[in-house]
Write a protein that holds these residues in place. Structure first.
Motif, PDB file in Angstrom:
ATOM      1  N   SER A   1      94.639 119.247  99.318  1.00  0.00           N
ATOM      2  CA  SER A   1      93.720 119.477  98.572  1.00  0.00           C
ATOM      3  C   SER A   1      94.017 118.939  97.111  1.00  0.00           C
ATOM      4  O   SER A   1      95.291 118.945  96.824  1.00  0.00           O
ATOM      5  CB  SER A   1      93.273 120.784  98.267  1.00  0.00           C
TER       6      SER A   1
ATOM      7  N   LYS B   1      88.793 113.663  96.636  1.00  0.00           N
ATOM      8  CA  LYS B   1      89.864 113.027  97.305  1.00  0.00           C
ATOM      9  C   LYS B   1      90.453 111.691  96.812  1.00  0.00           C
ATOM     10  O   LYS B   1      89.614 110.827  97.020  1.00  0.00           O
ATOM     11  CB  LYS B   1      89.719 112.746  98.847  1.00  0.00           C
TER      12      LYS B   1
ATOM     13  N   GLY C   1      85.153 118.481  98.039  1.00  0.00           N
ATOM     14  CA  GLY C   1      86.431 118.324  97.151  1.00  0.00           C
ATOM     15  C   GLY C   1      86.635 116.665  97.146  1.00  0.00           C
ATOM     16  O   GLY C   1      86.683 116.004  97.662  1.00  0.00           O
TER      17      GLY C   1
ATOM     18  N   ASP D   1      92.791 122.133  93.879  1.00  0.00           N
ATOM     19  CA  ASP D   1      92.953 123.523  94.009  1.00  0.00           C
ATOM     20  C   ASP D   1      92.539 124.275  92.716  1.00  0.00           C
ATOM     21  O   ASP D   1      93.269 123.674  91.579  1.00  0.00           O
ATOM     22  CB  ASP D   1      94.328 123.831  94.606  1.00  0.00           C
TER      23      ASP D   1
ATOM     24  N   SER E   1      85.173 120.939  93.856  1.00  0.00           N
ATOM     25  CA  SER E   1      85.961 120.240  92.717  1.00  0.00           C
ATOM     26  C   SER E   1      85.611 120.697  91.561  1.00  0.00           C
ATOM     27  O   SER E   1      86.227 121.049  90.699  1.00  0.00           O
ATOM     28  CB  SER E   1      85.984 118.944  92.797  1.00  0.00           C
TER      29      SER E   1
END
Length: 378
Positions: free
Chosen positions: A210, A129, A127, A213, A81
């Motif tokens: 995702s 979330k 990543g 991105d 991220s």
């Protein structure tokens, strides 16, 4: 028990319940709250003793050093991220015989906390979330690993980390905790309705997602969805309906609007996040690949950063300057005026239109909201 409006949904109480009579159940807005099976409850009080809201563990105010960090491995950085700090620390823990707990999507794109024991599976936890994850009974698993003298890294929201620490009741040398700069947690129901909306638009089941991105860069990150029919959705975050609801504070849990853990001094080992405002803090970094900020909260946090520093670019920066460019470190977000309207209509109309109605309400929508408010007061 704790008033519903204050409950953060950390699941410490259900993990501590001695008779398993306490379960996390979904409310009408999609959030998890504890529910007691009264006929099985023995009134032992274990649930209340571990609640991080009832038993707040206020840390003494100290100087908290901050560092700008990013992975020297461009592949790791691109798939993260921000700068790849979590992956770097998690890899170190696994390579030293440990297990890493974080949030991962299941086959239905529901978000659950789970343990990962191989570097190859770390991508599941990578990543950001933007959904409240379900802890289930992970705290019990973590306690078992720690009792077996195994290193454990737990990554979660500030309230989840506080819930774990309260559940464990005592410090463990081999427990390492990462919390992050949290905007707030959106409803899993809102996520499900958004997915339904997108699956209808693409005539296929969504199979991966995702929120960060970097196709359009780190600063202009995008939401992506991939579908079984090979279709792909990609939209910059400020145009995506789910992200708009999240960033405009429409879809968040009630407790997020007065978060008890919005403070610089935390009980985690490291607080991490995006180094927003980088042009004001480190103007020489212009590659737009992502940079993390790491607030070192403990001696263990300092030591683990030193253990992985060869894999990272690190520079000390001003904590005050980070906060000046990202108030979410210490300040709760405001509750959007149409939050209640959003949840009253969630699942009853097109998700994208509902978000737009809340952000740009017509006269009819404002009138309808007023009617709802009058009904609730009766």
């Amino acid at each position: 028990m704790l008033p519903v409006i204050d409950c953060v949904g950390c699941s410490a109480c259900t993990n501590a319940c001695t008779t398993n009579c306490l379960n996390m159940t979904v409310d009408k807005n999609g959030f998890l709250y504890p529910e007691i099976q009264k006929d099985a409850c023995v009134n032992c009080g274990a649930c209340e003793k571990v609640c991080p809201i009832i038993n707040k563990n206020i840390k003494e105010k100290n100087t908290v050093p901050a560092y700008a960090v990013y992975s020297k491995n461009d592949t790791v950085r691109a798939s993260s991220s921000s700068g790849g700090l979590f992956y770097t620390i998690a890899k170190y823990i696994i390579e030293n015989g440990g297990i890493v707990y974080g949030a991962a999507f299941d086959e239905n794109l529901c978000l659950r906390h789970k343990g990962v024991e191989s570097v190859e599976d770390l991508y599941l936890l990578q990543g950001s979330k933007y959904i409240q994850s379900d802890i289930k009974l992970c705290f019990r698993e973590i306690k078992k690993h720690l009792s077996d003298n195994r290193p454990v890294l737990f990554c979660g929201t500030p309230c989840q980390v506080e819930g774990l620490l309260s559940f464990l009741k005592k410090p463990y040398e081999k427990l390492f905790t990462l919390d992050f700069i949290c905007h707030g947690v959106p409803s899993p129901k809102a996520w499900k309705e958004y997915i339904k909306h997108q699956e209808k638009a693409f005539s296929s089941k969504a199979c991966s997602a995702s929120f960060r991105d970097k196709t359009n860069g780190w600063a202009s990150f995008s939401s992506t969805l991939n579908f079984v029919n090979k279709s792909e959705y990609l939209e910059v975050h400020h145009k995506d309906s789910y992200m708009k609801a999240f960033l405009q504070n429409i879809s968040l849990r009630k407790s997020c609007y007065s978060c008890s853990f919005k403070t610089l001094n935390r009980n985690s080992d490291i607080t991490m996040g995006d180094l927003w405002g980088i042009k004001n803090i480190l103007p020489n970094i212009t590659d737009d690949m992502g940079v993390s900020v790491a607030f070192i909260q403990s001696e263990k946090g300092k030591q683990i950063l030193e253990q992985v520093n060869e894999s990272l670019w690190i520079q000390e920066i001003s904590s005050d300057l980070v906060i000046a460019n990202n108030s979410a470190v210490v300040k709760s977000v405001y509750e959007h005026n149409f939050r209640d309207y959003f949840f009253q209509n969630l699942g009853k109309q097109n998700f994208k239109k509902l978000v737009e109605d809340c952000l740009n309400p017509s006269y009819y929508v404002r009138l309808k909201r007023k009617f709802y408010q009058l009904i609730e007061k009766q």
